[in-house]
Design an enzyme around this catalytic site. Sequence first.
Site, PDB file in Angstrom:
ATOM      1  N   ASP A 173       4.069   6.183  -1.723  1.00 40.52           N
ATOM      2  CA  ASP A 173       3.503   4.859  -1.412  1.00 40.52           C
ATOM      3  C   ASP A 173       4.467   4.045  -0.557  1.00 40.52           C
ATOM      4  O   ASP A 173       5.685   4.229  -0.635  1.00 40.52           O
ATOM      5  CB  ASP A 173       3.193   4.127  -2.740  1.00 40.52           C
ATOM      6  CG  ASP A 173       2.225   2.976  -2.538  1.00 40.52           C
ATOM      7  OD1 ASP A 173       1.586   2.886  -1.463  1.00 40.52           O
ATOM      8  OD2 ASP A 173       2.096   2.157  -3.478  1.00 40.52           O
ATOM      9  N   ASN A 202      -9.007   5.439  -1.732  1.00 38.83           N
ATOM     10  CA  ASN A 202      -8.547   5.181  -0.358  1.00 38.83           C
ATOM     11  C   ASN A 202      -9.686   5.159   0.670  1.00 38.83           C
ATOM     12  O   ASN A 202      -9.487   4.696   1.798  1.00 38.83           O
ATOM     13  CB  ASN A 202      -7.475   6.195   0.069  1.00 38.83           C
ATOM     14  CG  ASN A 202      -6.126   5.969  -0.589  1.00 38.83           C
ATOM     15  OD1 ASN A 202      -5.377   6.917  -0.845  1.00 38.83           O
ATOM     16  ND2 ASN A 202      -5.769   4.718  -0.886  1.00 38.83           N
TER      17      ASN A 202
HETATM   18  C1  IPE Z   1      -1.913   5.593  -4.237  1.00 40.46           C
HETATM   19  O1  IPE Z   1      -1.443   4.607  -3.388  1.00 40.46           O
HETATM   20  C2  IPE Z   1      -2.581   6.691  -3.442  1.00 40.46           C
HETATM   21  C3  IPE Z   1      -1.701   7.500  -2.601  1.00 40.46           C
HETATM   22  C4  IPE Z   1      -0.395   7.400  -2.507  1.00 40.46           C
HETATM   23  C5  IPE Z   1      -2.367   8.518  -1.819  1.00 40.46           C
HETATM   24  P1  IPE Z   1      -2.303   3.326  -3.014  1.00 40.46           P
HETATM   25  O2  IPE Z   1      -1.474   2.512  -2.090  1.00 40.46           O
HETATM   26  O3  IPE Z   1      -3.644   3.730  -2.512  1.00 40.46           O
HETATM   27  O4  IPE Z   1      -2.489   2.598  -4.421  1.00 40.46           O
HETATM   28  P2  IPE Z   1      -2.798   1.081  -4.759  1.00 40.46           P
HETATM   29  O5  IPE Z   1      -3.970   0.670  -3.945  1.00 40.46           O
HETATM   30  O6  IPE Z   1      -1.583   0.299  -4.395  1.00 40.46           O
HETATM   31  O7  IPE Z   1      -3.045   1.078  -6.224  1.00 40.46           O
HETATM   32  C1  IPE Z   2       0.666   5.448   0.873  1.00 41.87           C
HETATM   33  O1  IPE Z   2       1.074   4.382   1.656  1.00 41.87           O
HETATM   34  C2  IPE Z   2      -0.143   6.453   1.633  1.00 41.87           C
HETATM   35  C3  IPE Z   2      -1.569   6.481   1.297  1.00 41.87           C
HETATM   36  C4  IPE Z   2      -2.151   5.789   0.377  1.00 41.87           C
HETATM   37  C5  IPE Z   2      -2.390   7.399   2.070  1.00 41.87           C
HETATM   38  P1  IPE Z   2       0.181   3.093   1.821  1.00 41.87           P
HETATM   39  O2  IPE Z   2      -0.694   3.266   3.017  1.00 41.87           O
HETATM   40  O3  IPE Z   2      -0.535   2.778   0.567  1.00 41.87           O
HETATM   41  O4  IPE Z   2       1.272   1.992   2.128  1.00 41.87           O
HETATM   42  P2  IPE Z   2       1.309   0.496   1.576  1.00 41.87           P
HETATM   43  O5  IPE Z   2       1.204   0.577   0.088  1.00 41.87           O
HETATM   44  O6  IPE Z   2       0.133  -0.202   2.190  1.00 41.87           O
HETATM   45  O7  IPE Z   2       2.618  -0.039   2.052  1.00 41.87           O
HETATM   46 MG    MG Z   3      -0.041   1.704  -1.060  1.00 38.95          MG
END
Ligand code: IPE
Ligand code: IPE
Ligand code: MG
Length: 261
Positions: A19, A67
Amino acid sequence: MYEGVDLSRVPRHVAIIMDGNGRWANARGLHRTQGHAAGEPALFDVIDGALEMGVKWLTAYTFSTENWSRDEYEVEFLMHFNVDLLQRRRDELHAKGIRIHFIGDRNDPRVPDDLRKRIEDAEELTRGNEAMHMVFAFNYGGRNEIVAAVGEIAAKVRAGNIEPEDIDAGTIAAHLYLPEMPDPDLVIRTSGELRTSNYLLWESAYSEYVFTPVLWPDFDRHTLAECIVEYQSRNRRFGSAEDLSVPPRRGGTDSPAGDRD
Ligand code: IPE
Ligand code: IPE
Ligand code: MG
């Protein structure tokens, strides 16, 4: 190389919530998708580090069932990125003796056909590999996984193949996406968020969690080693009064962790 890690006690299964890609990109005035691209070398460095330290199972959360709610451009980028990544990196993983698995709903009509095909090809090509298992949690949701398992079990009950009174935790575990996958010993989440976001809900019942503020593109084998050192400082009791260094078997109500490779 891996300062402080006791190589005789590395976690067998490390599961990672990668993340912080979007925040990493924002901080540099880049588009969120450039953060995802910057996460690729981080993942492959972690794979090499895990392999060297003797981790047998590594799971990475690449796309959650939630997502899909991101804007169309980002979702499309991530789908294409997964296709592209498999195309570019599959043979390299294969050459290292890594077996590739995917967990999640790959049959969702929103998943592009060419990605589904590449997933199947990668699993097939690497089927005989044993150096390490690399599991991509793609279009994965822990609740969906349990719902799918319950549906399969219900169908077997209706067909008369299972008696309702014989259903136990082991029955659920045997119907998850990848029944041979041991429960994660260690779950790592980067970027400072303190939640599971629907990751491995069933499997992580007795996992140790390490949360780090590092944003995913800045993570590497050394930060992985730091997380493993933190894991090794914990007492895992599994409900008992003592530290149990050898986890009990997975599946049953008294058996939260796996014993398989
Ligand atoms: C969890 O991260 C999913 C992945 C890393 C693929 P998210 O960024 O989607 O989670 P939330 O929305 O902060 O809970
Ligand atoms: C995690 O990084 C990757 C996926 C969920 C695919 P994020 O895209 O959630 O990055 P932040 O949380 O917005 O910084
Ligand atoms: Mg994220």
